[in-house]
Design an enzyme around this catalytic site. Structure first.
Site, short mmCIF file in Angstrom:
data_model
loop_
_atom_site.label_atom_id
_atom_site.label_comp_id
_atom_site.label_asym_id
_atom_site.label_seq_id
_atom_site.Cartn_x
_atom_site.Cartn_y
_atom_site.Cartn_z
NE ARG A 28 49.17 66.92 35.50
CZ ARG A 28 50.30 66.22 35.61
NH1 ARG A 28 51.12 66.10 34.58
NH2 ARG A 28 50.62 65.66 36.77
CG HIS A 29 47.21 70.40 38.44
ND1 HIS A 29 48.54 70.15 38.71
CD2 HIS A 29 46.59 69.20 38.49
CE1 HIS A 29 48.71 68.87 38.93
NE2 HIS A 29 47.54 68.26 38.81
NE ARG A 32 50.32 66.59 41.30
CZ ARG A 32 51.25 65.66 41.43
NH1 ARG A 32 52.19 65.77 42.37
NH2 ARG A 32 51.28 64.61 40.62
NE ARG A 102 46.09 68.16 41.95
CZ ARG A 102 45.44 67.50 42.89
NH1 ARG A 102 45.42 67.95 44.13
NH2 ARG A 102 44.84 66.36 42.60
CG ASP A 294 47.51 63.42 35.45
OD1 ASP A 294 46.54 63.35 36.22
OD2 ASP A 294 48.61 62.86 35.69
#
Length: 393
Positions: A28-29, A32, A102, A294
């Site tokens: 996942r990034h 943010r 992101r 996610d």
């Protein structure tokens, strides 16, 4: 304690005839800024909201730094396990990101931390989501959509959210909000949640209380992760872990309702699963990193029938910056390839405190297990069993 034992265990395995052959990561990034939500948060509270000096949904500076540290940690771990050496890995690694800023910036930060400037980030030059990561339904039949809606409603109704909504009412002073005055709904527990899945929709949409609650909790959580002063995180109204856990139930309900219906996931996961399956069976590189959202992790773990897991010291099931790490090991004594899957992530407090992870201060490791690929005492299941699962899905 668990994380130290995990690092020790991998070293122990190597010294007893196990060799790490390949690592494939779905990430996942990192942190943010909050999104532009369906209902503006300005309408949901009379209180002033904190300012984010960046575009909605953009990776924050702290998120970039944490991902840089995580990249360095992974590189050091793979060098320690003799998967990579200290030189520029070049074609031995592949880093692939979805098209959102992101995800691209997260991939870039990880690669810079891990490999300096010698690895190129791959992403498709398009404005829409990459088809590999996009949630798009392929079965457009009325029967399918009805089945998805029924499962989504079942997921939503399985959790009593009243106490969580009442807690949010208190935190945001919802009774004095503009939304209350204009919509005549002044209690979030009475803002009826509706699930819609029409012909032109890729996945179900949620409106009402759960959607509003998700936007509030998500905004609070990103502010907490980013290290904002306590007074700027839900105006200082969340003081205990119990309060966090109460409102996080809404965020989990939102994700489970939209992205964790098994019948839906098996349909929308196909492009990602086919891509990963090709890597697992034919990939020649030693390390692959895919950076997405996610929901991509939720969809993959649901469709592969991972057993229920708990990430200790984390409020989320798919944490910011968290990574599902597929490892291919070789048992020299038995001449057999093995699979181990771990969720590697930072605890909620590690993220807020901006902890620099490393071999001496590692992130959290949580062993994952699939229903049809039972693990042994070392967390391994047979690689061929895993491939059979992939091919059956």
């Amino acid at each position: 304690m668990f994380l130290k034992l995990t690092i020790f265990m991998t070293t122990f395995l190597v010294s007893n005839g196990y060799e790490l052959k390949q690592v494939i990561v779905l990430s996942r990034h990192n942190i943010r800024a909050p999104f532009r939500y369906d209902v503006s948060t300005d309408l949901l509270s009379p209180k002033p909201w904190p300012t984010w000096n960046m575009e909605p949904g953009a990776l924050t500076s702290k998120g970039r730094l944490l991902e840089h540290h995580m990249g360095k940690y992974f590189s050091d771990w793979m060098i320690k396990e003799k998967l990579l050496d200290n030189n520029c890995p070049g074609d031995e690694v592949f880093v692939y990101a979805n098209t959102r800023s992101r995800t691209k910036e997260t991939a870039k930060a990880f690669a810079e931390g891990a490999f300096g400037d010698c690895v190129r980030i791959f992403f498709k030059n398009i404005t829409d989501h990459d088809p590999i990561f996009r949630f798009k339904v392929r079965n457009d039949s009325a029967e399918f959509k009805t089945a998805v809606l029924n499962e989504a409603k079942k997921n939503l109704n399985s959790t009593d959210l009243r106490n969580a909504f009442l807690e949010l009412n208190r935190i945001v002073d919802f009774g004095n909000s503009s939304y209350c005055k204009t919509e005549k709904v002044c209690d979030l527990s009475e803002a009826k949640t509706e699930i819609v899945f029409e012909t032109n929709m890729d996945i179900p949409r949620i409106s009402g209380g759960v959607n509003i609650g998700w936007s509030l909790v998500d905004s609070f959580l990103m502010a907490y992760y980013d290290g904002m002063p306590t007074k700027n995180v839900a105006w200082g109204q969340i003081q205990t872990k119990t309060q966090w856990e109460s409102i996080m139930a809404i965020l989990r309900a939102y994700l489970e309702t939209r992205f964790e219906a098994k019948i839906l996931d098996r349909d929308i996961v196909l492009p990602l699963l086919e891509y990963l399956s090709d890597i697992f069976q034919n990939g020649k590189r030693k390390f692959y990193l895919l950076v997405a959202q996610d929901a991509n992790i939720s969809v993959l773990t649901t469709s592969l029938n991972f057993k229920h897991y708990v990430l200790h010291d984390q409020l989320e099931r798919t944490p910011i910056g968290g990574k599902v790490v597929f490892q291919k090991w070789y048992d020299k004594e038995k001449d057999q390839d093995l699979l181990r899957v771990d969720y590697v992530y930072q605890s909620t407090e590690q993220i807020r405190d901006g902890v620099e992870v490393g071999l001496q201060n590692p992130p959290q490791w949580q062993l994952l297990e699939m229903e049809k690929c039972a693990v042994d005492e070392n967390g391994f299941c047979p690689w061929n069993d895993f491939i059979s699962i992939l091919n059956s899905v």
